[in-house]
Design a protein around this motif. Structure first.
Motif, PDB file in Angstrom:
ATOM      1  N   ALA A  26       0.833  -1.202   0.000  1.00  0.00           N
ATOM      2  CA  ALA A  26       0.000   0.000   0.000  1.00  0.00           C
ATOM      3  C   ALA A  26       0.874   1.261   0.000  1.00  0.00           C
ATOM      4  CB  ALA A  26      -0.928  -0.001   1.213  1.00  0.00           C
ATOM      5  N   GLN A  27       2.009   1.212   0.693  1.00  0.00           N
ATOM      6  CA  GLN A  27       2.907   2.370   0.768  1.00  0.00           C
ATOM      7  C   GLN A  27       3.727   2.567  -0.500  1.00  0.00           C
ATOM      8  OE1 GLN A  27       5.174   1.252   4.245  1.00  0.00           O
ATOM      9  NE2 GLN A  27       4.081   2.710   5.541  1.00  0.00           N
ATOM     10  N   TYR A  28       4.262   1.467  -1.030  1.00  0.00           N
ATOM     11  CA  TYR A  28       5.264   1.581  -2.098  1.00  0.00           C
ATOM     12  C   TYR A  28       4.840   1.003  -3.440  1.00  0.00           C
ATOM     13  CZ  TYR A  28       8.098   2.269   2.098  1.00  0.00           C
ATOM     14  OH  TYR A  28       8.589   2.707   3.289  1.00  0.00           O
ATOM     15  N   SER A  29       3.636   0.520  -3.580  1.00  0.00           N
ATOM     16  CA  SER A  29       3.085  -0.145  -4.758  1.00  0.00           C
ATOM     17  C   SER A  29       3.552  -1.597  -4.810  1.00  0.00           C
ATOM     18  CB  SER A  29       3.404   0.596  -6.066  1.00  0.00           C
ATOM     19  OG  SER A  29       4.662   0.270  -6.583  1.00  0.00           O
ATOM     20  N   HIS A  30       3.159  -2.289  -5.869  1.00  0.00           N
ATOM     21  CA  HIS A  30       3.504  -3.708  -6.005  1.00  0.00           C
ATOM     22  C   HIS A  30       5.025  -3.856  -5.992  1.00  0.00           C
ATOM     23  CE1 HIS A  30       3.805  -7.748  -7.636  1.00  0.00           C
ATOM     24  NE2 HIS A  30       2.521  -7.898  -7.332  1.00  0.00           N
ATOM     25  N   PRO A  31       5.543  -4.863  -5.291  1.00  0.00           N
ATOM     26  CA  PRO A  31       6.999  -5.019  -5.177  1.00  0.00           C
ATOM     27  C   PRO A  31       7.722  -5.136  -6.510  1.00  0.00           C
ATOM     28  CG  PRO A  31       5.883  -6.568  -3.729  1.00  0.00           C
ATOM     29  CD  PRO A  31       4.832  -5.866  -4.517  1.00  0.00           C
ATOM     30  N   VAL A  32       7.097  -5.750  -7.504  1.00  0.00           N
ATOM     31  CA  VAL A  32       7.747  -5.833  -8.820  1.00  0.00           C
ATOM     32  C   VAL A  32       7.993  -4.429  -9.352  1.00  0.00           C
ATOM     33  CG1 VAL A  32       7.455  -6.553 -11.218  1.00  0.00           C
ATOM     34  CG2 VAL A  32       6.821  -8.121  -9.382  1.00  0.00           C
ATOM     35  N   ASP A  33       6.985  -3.569  -9.243  1.00  0.00           N
ATOM     36  CA  ASP A  33       7.136  -2.191  -9.718  1.00  0.00           C
ATOM     37  C   ASP A  33       8.150  -1.423  -8.876  1.00  0.00           C
ATOM     38  OD1 ASP A  33       5.160  -2.690 -11.616  1.00  0.00           O
ATOM     39  OD2 ASP A  33       3.565  -1.993 -10.275  1.00  0.00           O
ATOM     40  N   ALA A  39      15.880  -0.787  -9.151  1.00  0.00           N
ATOM     41  CA  ALA A  39      16.885  -1.412 -10.020  1.00  0.00           C
ATOM     42  C   ALA A  39      17.282  -0.478 -11.160  1.00  0.00           C
ATOM     43  CB  ALA A  39      16.350  -2.737 -10.576  1.00  0.00           C
ATOM     44  N   GLU A  40      16.293   0.176 -11.744  1.00  0.00           N
ATOM     45  CA  GLU A  40      16.572   1.110 -12.843  1.00  0.00           C
ATOM     46  C   GLU A  40      17.445   2.271 -12.364  1.00  0.00           C
ATOM     47  OE1 GLU A  40      14.036   4.038 -15.761  1.00  0.00           O
ATOM     48  OE2 GLU A  40      13.117   2.153 -15.142  1.00  0.00           O
ATOM     49  N   ALA A  41      17.109   2.817 -11.204  1.00  0.00           N
ATOM     50  CA  ALA A  41      17.888   3.938 -10.662  1.00  0.00           C
ATOM     51  C   ALA A  41      19.306   3.495 -10.312  1.00  0.00           C
ATOM     52  CB  ALA A  41      17.193   4.518  -9.432  1.00  0.00           C
ATOM     53  N   TRP A  42      19.436   2.327  -9.684  1.00  0.00           N
ATOM     54  CA  TRP A  42      20.767   1.820  -9.333  1.00  0.00           C
ATOM     55  C   TRP A  42      21.582   1.538 -10.589  1.00  0.00           C
ATOM     56  CZ3 TRP A  42      20.189  -2.216  -4.790  1.00  0.00           C
ATOM     57  CH2 TRP A  42      19.760  -1.549  -3.643  1.00  0.00           C
ATOM     58  N   SER A  43      20.934   1.040 -11.647  1.00  0.00           N
ATOM     59  CA  SER A  43      21.640   0.751 -12.898  1.00  0.00           C
ATOM     60  C   SER A  43      22.251   2.018 -13.477  1.00  0.00           C
ATOM     61  CB  SER A  43      20.684   0.121 -13.926  1.00  0.00           C
ATOM     62  OG  SER A  43      20.276  -1.156 -13.510  1.00  0.00           O
ATOM     63  N   VAL A  44      21.452   3.069 -13.532  1.00  0.00           N
ATOM     64  CA  VAL A  44      21.946   4.346 -14.066  1.00  0.00           C
ATOM     65  C   VAL A  44      23.136   4.821 -13.236  1.00  0.00           C
ATOM     66  CG1 VAL A  44      21.379   6.792 -14.389  1.00  0.00           C
ATOM     67  CG2 VAL A  44      19.744   5.023 -15.076  1.00  0.00           C
ATOM     68  N   VAL A  56      20.902  -3.633 -13.333  1.00  0.00           N
ATOM     69  CA  VAL A  56      20.511  -4.251 -12.072  1.00  0.00           C
ATOM     70  C   VAL A  56      19.057  -4.666 -12.240  1.00  0.00           C
ATOM     71  CG1 VAL A  56      20.169  -3.837  -9.604  1.00  0.00           C
ATOM     72  CG2 VAL A  56      22.099  -2.767 -10.784  1.00  0.00           C
ATOM     73  N   LEU A  57      18.713  -5.859 -11.802  1.00  0.00           N
ATOM     74  CA  LEU A  57      17.351  -6.359 -11.887  1.00  0.00           C
ATOM     75  C   LEU A  57      16.661  -6.272 -10.534  1.00  0.00           C
ATOM     76  CD1 LEU A  57      18.130  -9.578 -13.965  1.00  0.00           C
ATOM     77  CD2 LEU A  57      17.448  -7.318 -14.816  1.00  0.00           C
ATOM     78  N   ALA A  58      15.350  -6.388 -10.525  1.00  0.00           N
ATOM     79  CA  ALA A  58      14.587  -6.377  -9.269  1.00  0.00           C
ATOM     80  C   ALA A  58      15.080  -7.469  -8.322  1.00  0.00           C
ATOM     81  CB  ALA A  58      13.098  -6.552  -9.543  1.00  0.00           C
ATOM     82  N   THR A  59      15.428  -8.628  -8.863  1.00  0.00           N
ATOM     83  CA  THR A  59      15.968  -9.722  -8.038  1.00  0.00           C
ATOM     84  C   THR A  59      17.291  -9.305  -7.400  1.00  0.00           C
ATOM     85  OG1 THR A  59      14.904 -11.376  -9.431  1.00  0.00           O
ATOM     86  CG2 THR A  59      16.730 -12.130  -8.090  1.00  0.00           C
ATOM     87  N   ASP A  60      18.110  -8.565  -8.140  1.00  0.00           N
ATOM     88  CA  ASP A  60      19.374  -8.069  -7.586  1.00  0.00           C
ATOM     89  C   ASP A  60      19.120  -7.124  -6.416  1.00  0.00           C
ATOM     90  OD1 ASP A  60      20.909  -9.373  -9.621  1.00  0.00           O
ATOM     91  OD2 ASP A  60      20.571  -7.670 -10.958  1.00  0.00           O
ATOM     92  N   VAL A  61      18.127  -6.257  -6.566  1.00  0.00           N
ATOM     93  CA  VAL A  61      17.796  -5.321  -5.484  1.00  0.00           C
ATOM     94  C   VAL A  61      17.410  -6.098  -4.234  1.00  0.00           C
ATOM     95  CG1 VAL A  61      16.208  -3.513  -4.712  1.00  0.00           C
ATOM     96  CG2 VAL A  61      17.115  -3.463  -7.045  1.00  0.00           C
ATOM     97  N   ALA A  62      16.559  -7.111  -4.390  1.00  0.00           N
ATOM     98  CA  ALA A  62      16.152  -7.923  -3.237  1.00  0.00           C
ATOM     99  C   ALA A  62      17.368  -8.594  -2.597  1.00  0.00           C
ATOM    100  CB  ALA A  62      15.113  -8.956  -3.657  1.00  0.00           C
ATOM    101  N   ALA A  63      18.247  -9.157  -3.409  1.00  0.00           N
ATOM    102  CA  ALA A  63      19.444  -9.828  -2.875  1.00  0.00           C
ATOM    103  C   ALA A  63      20.354  -8.836  -2.151  1.00  0.00           C
ATOM    104  CB  ALA A  63      20.209 -10.515  -4.010  1.00  0.00           C
TER     105      ALA A  63
END
Length: 124
Positions: A26-33, A39-44, A56-63
């Motif tokens: 509810a606070q941050y939207s769906h975790p995939v999004d 991931a996009e911001a970290w990649s840049v 960087v992928l969403a899975t990388d962020v979680a790890a």
């Protein structure tokens, strides 16, 4: 039973699942999004900083968030970090396993329905 007592009687994995399918979503939207945006911001940032071309992928962020929480735990146990580790681990499964993504979405819908019903009840 107070809310604090109720939370402490749950296993951390139960609390983590409730958070990622309810309050955090509810606070941050769906975790995939949410983690895809991170991931996009970290990649840049990393491409510019390290002069490389990778994403960087969403899975990388979680790890990486799990690693951050583990490093914090090296300074002493913190239940909140343990809950977060469980939550990020579950999200890694959701990102990589179709059955987990379907179940996660089912639980998210149940959480949303419950929150709506609770709001309606409290408004009366």
């Amino acid at each position: 039973m107070s809310l604090t007592t109720e939370v402490k009687t749950k296993l951390v994995v139960e609390e983590a699942l409730e958070l990622i399918t309810g309050e955090r979503q509810a606070q941050y939207s769906h975790p995939v999004d949410n983690l895809s945006d991170i991931a996009e911001a970290w990649s840049v940032y990393l491409r510019r900083r390290l002069h490389t071309k990778f994403d960087v992928l969403a899975t990388d962020v979680a790890a990486l968030m799990i690693l951050l929480k583990v490093i914090r735990q090296a300074r002493g146990y913190n239940r909140d970090s343990t809950v977060d580790i469980c939550g990020y681990a579950e999200l890694m499964e959701v990102f990589n396993e179709a059955h987990a993504e379907r179940r996660f979405n089912e639980l998210s819908n149940i959480s949303k329905k419950f929150a709506t019903e609770l709001d309606t009840t409290l408004d009366r």
